[in-house]
Design a protein around this motif. Structure first.
Motif, PDB file in Angstrom:
ATOM      1  N   MET A   1       0.865  -1.635  -0.224  1.00  0.00           N
ATOM      2  CA  MET A   1       0.067  -0.042   0.062  1.00  0.00           C
ATOM      3  C   MET A   1       1.220   1.582   0.067  1.00  0.00           C
ATOM      4  N   LYS A   2       2.091   0.824   1.008  1.00  0.00           N
ATOM      5  CA  LYS A   2       3.038   1.866   0.669  1.00  0.00           C
ATOM      6  C   LYS A   2       3.626   2.801  -0.754  1.00  0.00           C
ATOM      7  N   GLN A   3       3.954   1.188  -1.234  1.00  0.00           N
ATOM      8  CA  GLN A   3       4.375   1.929  -2.842  1.00  0.00           C
ATOM      9  C   GLN A   3       3.317   2.884  -4.290  1.00  0.00           C
ATOM     10  N   PHE A   4       2.044   2.054  -3.280  1.00  0.00           N
ATOM     11  CA  PHE A   4       0.927   2.322  -4.560  1.00  0.00           C
ATOM     12  C   PHE A   4       0.823   3.573  -3.942  1.00  0.00           C
ATOM     13  N   TRP A   5       0.758   4.358  -2.720  1.00  0.00           N
ATOM     14  CA  TRP A   5       0.596   5.973  -2.030  1.00  0.00           C
ATOM     15  C   TRP A   5       1.809   7.282  -2.501  1.00  0.00           C
ATOM     16  N   THR A   6       3.067   6.573  -2.750  1.00  0.00           N
ATOM     17  CA  THR A   6       4.947   6.754  -3.202  1.00  0.00           C
ATOM     18  C   THR A   6       4.201   7.204  -4.833  1.00  0.00           C
ATOM     19  N   ARG A   7       3.748   6.321  -5.146  1.00  0.00           N
ATOM     20  CA  ARG A   7       3.541   6.642  -6.842  1.00  0.00           C
ATOM     21  C   ARG A   7       2.608   7.615  -7.082  1.00  0.00           C
ATOM     22  N   LEU A   8       1.826   7.687  -6.370  1.00  0.00           N
ATOM     23  CA  LEU A   8       0.307   8.366  -7.098  1.00  0.00           C
ATOM     24  C   LEU A   8       1.363  10.035  -7.182  1.00  0.00           C
ATOM     25  N   SER A   9       0.504  10.685  -8.035  1.00  0.00           N
ATOM     26  CA  SER A   9       0.839  12.596  -7.640  1.00  0.00           C
ATOM     27  C   SER A   9       0.653  13.341  -6.850  1.00  0.00           C
ATOM     28  N   GLY A  10       0.623  14.379  -6.560  1.00  0.00           N
ATOM     29  CA  GLY A  10      -0.249  15.605  -5.958  1.00  0.00           C
ATOM     30  C   GLY A  10      -1.512  15.503  -5.471  1.00  0.00           C
ATOM     31  N   PRO A  11      -1.949  15.733  -7.181  1.00  0.00           N
ATOM     32  CA  PRO A  11      -3.302  16.468  -7.308  1.00  0.00           C
ATOM     33  C   PRO A  11      -3.468  14.440  -7.523  1.00  0.00           C
ATOM     34  N   ALA A  12      -3.275  13.258  -7.439  1.00  0.00           N
ATOM     35  CA  ALA A  12      -4.202  12.398  -7.190  1.00  0.00           C
ATOM     36  C   ALA A  12      -4.349  11.923  -5.339  1.00  0.00           C
TER      37      ALA A  12
END
Length: 98
Positions: A1-12
């Motif tokens: 889950m942490k990897q998913f969160w770090t791949r998201l951009s700021g607006p996402a």
């Protein structure tokens, strides 16, 4: 889950968090209000419509703000480069006034 969160951009990230907040507020409103009968269908539609609209709108606003900020930085860099080019063409050093 942490990897998913770090791949998201700021607006996402903003859209996802505010979508979850919108969904929670919609469900709370359904439980405590007398707006609609409390069924599985109304809860799912409330989550989809409330969370979806909050998420999409907040993502769009954050993406537009990020694009505007990036354009402003790019324009400021282009203006600084143009000013440096003009002063060098006149024979002045970039740190001296003409």
């Amino acid at each position: 889950m942490k990897q998913f969160w770090t791949r998201l951009s700021g607006p996402a990230k903003i859209g996802l968090v505010l979508g979850i907040v919108g969904a929670l507020l919609t469900v709370i409103g359904l439980f405590f209000g007398d707006f609609a009968p409390l069924t599985v269908r109304t809860v799912l539609l409330g989550i989809l419509l409330g969370g979806g609209s909050w998420g999409v709108v907040s993502w769009a606003i954050a993406a537009a703000a990020a694009d505007a900020a990036a354009d402003a930085v790019a324009d400021a860099g282009a203006d600084a480069a143009a000013d440096a080019g003009e002063s060098e063409a006149e024979g002045n050093a970039p740190d001296q006034d003409p």
